[in-house]
Design a protein around this motif. Structure first.
Motif, PDB file in Angstrom:
ATOM      1  N   SER A 240     -33.060  47.480-142.344  1.00 17.34           N
ATOM      2  CA  SER A 240     -32.413  46.750-141.240  1.00 17.34           C
ATOM      3  C   SER A 240     -32.504  45.269-141.557  1.00 17.34           C
ATOM      4  O   SER A 240     -33.317  44.844-142.388  1.00 17.34           O
ATOM      5  CB  SER A 240     -33.141  47.022-139.909  1.00 17.34           C
ATOM      6  OG  SER A 240     -34.467  46.546-139.985  1.00 17.34           O
ATOM      7  N   VAL A 241     -31.698  44.476-140.870  1.00 12.25           N
ATOM      8  CA  VAL A 241     -31.824  43.011-140.996  1.00 12.25           C
ATOM      9  C   VAL A 241     -33.234  42.606-140.556  1.00 12.25           C
ATOM     10  O   VAL A 241     -33.889  41.766-141.187  1.00 12.25           O
ATOM     11  CB  VAL A 241     -30.755  42.304-140.131  1.00 12.25           C
ATOM     12  CG1 VAL A 241     -30.942  40.798-140.157  1.00 12.25           C
ATOM     13  CG2 VAL A 241     -29.344  42.676-140.605  1.00 12.25           C
ATOM     14  N   GLN A 242     -33.717  43.240-139.469  1.00 15.53           N
ATOM     15  CA  GLN A 242     -35.029  42.896-138.920  1.00 15.53           C
ATOM     16  C   GLN A 242     -36.110  43.020-139.992  1.00 15.53           C
ATOM     17  O   GLN A 242     -36.933  42.120-140.179  1.00 15.53           O
ATOM     18  CB  GLN A 242     -35.386  43.847-137.749  1.00 15.53           C
ATOM     19  CG  GLN A 242     -34.648  43.569-136.454  1.00 15.53           C
ATOM     20  CD  GLN A 242     -33.329  44.327-136.301  1.00 15.53           C
ATOM     21  OE1 GLN A 242     -32.650  44.621-137.276  1.00 15.53           O
ATOM     22  NE2 GLN A 242     -32.943  44.617-135.070  1.00 15.53           N
TER      23      GLN A 242
ATOM     24  N   ARG B   1     -24.513  50.673-146.689  1.00 13.35           N
ATOM     25  CA  ARG B   1     -23.539  49.797-146.032  1.00 13.35           C
ATOM     26  C   ARG B   1     -23.534  48.438-146.730  1.00 13.35           C
ATOM     27  O   ARG B   1     -24.385  48.140-147.564  1.00 13.35           O
ATOM     28  CB  ARG B   1     -23.895  49.617-144.547  1.00 13.35           C
ATOM     29  CG  ARG B   1     -25.188  48.875-144.325  1.00 13.35           C
ATOM     30  CD  ARG B   1     -25.453  48.554-142.858  1.00 13.35           C
ATOM     31  NE  ARG B   1     -26.715  47.833-142.708  1.00 13.35           N
ATOM     32  CZ  ARG B   1     -27.168  47.320-141.586  1.00 13.35           C
ATOM     33  NH1 ARG B   1     -26.477  47.469-140.470  1.00 13.35           N
ATOM     34  NH2 ARG B   1     -28.325  46.678-141.535  1.00 13.35           N
TER      35      ARG B   1
ATOM     36  N   LEU C  58     -22.089  53.909-132.782  1.00 10.94           N
ATOM     37  CA  LEU C  58     -22.319  53.557-134.195  1.00 10.94           C
ATOM     38  C   LEU C  58     -22.914  54.736-134.957  1.00 10.94           C
ATOM     39  O   LEU C  58     -23.963  55.257-134.578  1.00 10.94           O
ATOM     40  CB  LEU C  58     -23.293  52.368-134.281  1.00 10.94           C
ATOM     41  CG  LEU C  58     -23.541  51.810-135.682  1.00 10.94           C
ATOM     42  CD1 LEU C  58     -22.339  51.015-136.165  1.00 10.94           C
ATOM     43  CD2 LEU C  58     -24.804  50.924-135.699  1.00 10.94           C
TER      44      LEU C  58
ATOM     45  N   PHE D 172     -28.950  51.662-142.226  1.00 12.96           N
ATOM     46  CA  PHE D 172     -29.346  51.464-140.830  1.00 12.96           C
ATOM     47  C   PHE D 172     -29.239  52.802-140.112  1.00 12.96           C
ATOM     48  O   PHE D 172     -28.152  53.283-139.825  1.00 12.96           O
ATOM     49  CB  PHE D 172     -28.466  50.403-140.149  1.00 12.96           C
ATOM     50  CG  PHE D 172     -28.940  50.046-138.765  1.00 12.96           C
ATOM     51  CD1 PHE D 172     -30.215  49.519-138.567  1.00 12.96           C
ATOM     52  CD2 PHE D 172     -28.127  50.237-137.659  1.00 12.96           C
ATOM     53  CE1 PHE D 172     -30.664  49.196-137.291  1.00 12.96           C
ATOM     54  CE2 PHE D 172     -28.565  49.919-136.380  1.00 12.96           C
ATOM     55  CZ  PHE D 172     -29.832  49.393-136.201  1.00 12.96           C
TER      56      PHE D 172
ATOM     57  N   ASN E 269     -25.478  39.328-138.314  1.00  9.81           N
ATOM     58  CA  ASN E 269     -25.140  40.515-139.107  1.00  9.81           C
ATOM     59  C   ASN E 269     -23.618  40.585-139.126  1.00  9.81           C
ATOM     60  O   ASN E 269     -22.989  40.940-138.129  1.00  9.81           O
ATOM     61  CB  ASN E 269     -25.761  41.760-138.461  1.00  9.81           C
ATOM     62  CG  ASN E 269     -25.594  42.997-139.321  1.00  9.81           C
ATOM     63  OD1 ASN E 269     -25.181  42.903-140.483  1.00  9.81           O
ATOM     64  ND2 ASN E 269     -25.922  44.163-138.767  1.00  9.81           N
TER      65      ASN E 269
ATOM     66  N   ILE F 245     -29.825  38.399-135.248  1.00 14.43           N
ATOM     67  CA  ILE F 245     -31.202  38.891-135.326  1.00 14.43           C
ATOM     68  C   ILE F 245     -32.099  37.701-135.641  1.00 14.43           C
ATOM     69  O   ILE F 245     -31.835  36.957-136.595  1.00 14.43           O
ATOM     70  CB  ILE F 245     -31.340  39.960-136.451  1.00 14.43           C
ATOM     71  CG1 ILE F 245     -30.129  40.877-136.522  1.00 14.43           C
ATOM     72  CG2 ILE F 245     -32.646  40.707-136.328  1.00 14.43           C
ATOM     73  CD1 ILE F 245     -30.047  42.015-135.595  1.00 14.43           C
TER      74      ILE F 245
END
Ligand SMILES: O=c1[nH]c(=O)c2[nH]c(=O)[nH]c2[nH]1
Length: 310
Positions: free
Chosen positions: A235-237, A185, A179, A168, A263, A297
């Motif tokens: 990304s999660v998206q 990760r 962040l 990310f 997340n 998300i």
């Protein structure tokens, strides 16, 4: 002058268990589900005039849930929900819509000494297979009109984690940002994925699709797992969007696919205060799983632009 803007009522949290016994083989199969059934229609008088003559008691709704489970198959849940909802519209002319939710809990057959056991099962996780069905009259003002079936199927509570293969970076950096960017990760979430079927114009149409419901659930589950595991996640998206695209491709009868994914963060712990132990960056091994806050998300991916309302 106040006006009753909307109303529905029914029974929630009705727990149902059904067993199927194969007399020839002695093999038994079980289904456990939690059902919610809410009715809509010409019921205003019960709220505004204390007129209970329009009320099918929620206790009777509960009884009907059991009776329809006895009379009809409970698998796939899409079919059971459709039979149940259809009953209320055909039996009570003043009811214009039934909203049914069925949550199916896992009872997975035990394997004993390498063989499937005929009547013993275990709960292999909190994942559920769900259906939300709205059964309604095609023209709500016409009591005898045809009944239509709007079905949403879903997988919920499937917890997944990958220990690498997720990054990310490149997000907005300003005076609110702490962040750090990361190229490696932990990614963990609880899958909540819904697919919305094209409208069914009759109960017969639902019945004709019985095999498609199980196949869609199997395809969605396999796509979710494989994409989660193999995607080099930006990304999660982006990962969830890829899942949606593939589910729409695999199940042509589905108009829309949606995800809602927490997340679930795993924080690195700096242990350098203890004898200079290295436990951050490439040396990180021991992490602190967070119970909250978590990212959340969501997205909905439609097959084409005509289905998009923004
Ligand atoms: O995949 C992610 N998407 C975000 O929008 C986000 N925001 C954040 O803090 N971490 C992440 N991760």
């Amino acid at each position: 002058m106040p006006i009753l803007a909307s109303a529905c009522y029914g029974k929630d949290n009705v727990r149902v268990y059904k067993v199927h016994r194969d007399e020839k083989t002695g093999v038994q199969s079980v289904t456990e589900m939690t059902v919610c059934c809410l009715l809509e229609g010409e019921i205003d008088a019960s709220y505004t005039q204390a007129d209970n003559s329009v009320v099918v008691a929620t206790d009777s709704i509960k009884n009907t849930i059991y009776i329809k489970a006895k009379e009809h198959p409970v698998n796939p849940p899409e079919l059971y929900a459709s039979h149940l909802g259809n009953h209320f519209l055909s039996r009570y002319p003043h009811i214009s819509a039934a909203h049914i939710k069925v949550v199916v809990h896992r009872w997975t057959r035990m394997s004993i000494d390498g063989s499937p056991h005929p009547h013993s099962f275990f709960r292999d996780g909190e994942e559920t297979r769900n259906v939300e069905a709205t059964i309604s009259r095609s023209s709500p003002s016409q009591k005898g009109s045809d009944v239509q079936f709007d079905l949403k199927s879903s997988i919920a509570g499937l917890s997944v984690l990958k220990s690498t293969g997720s990054a990310f970076h490149g997000f907005v950096r300003d005076e609110f940002t702490t962040l750090p960017e990361t190229w490696d990760r932990i990614l963990s979430t609880d899958i909540d994925c819904t697919w919305t079927w094209k409208r069914f114009a009759s109960l017969a149409e639902v019945q004709d699709s019985v095999e498609k419901f199980d196949k869609a659930w199997e395809s969605a589950r396999a796509i979710i797992m494989k994409t989660f595991a193999t995607d080099d996640s930006a990304s999660v998206q982006n990962t969830m969007y890829k899942m949606c695209e593939q589910i729409l491709k695999a199940v042509p009868e589905v108009d829309k696919t949606a995800f809602s994914l927490p997340n679930k963060h795993y924080f690195e712990i700096d242990l350098s205060w203890h004898k200079g132990i290295k436990n951050t960056g490439k040396d990180a091994e021991v992490y602190a799983p967070q119970s909250g806050p978590n990212g959340l998300i969501k997205c909905e991916v439609a097959r084409d632009v005509s289905m998009v309302i923004r």
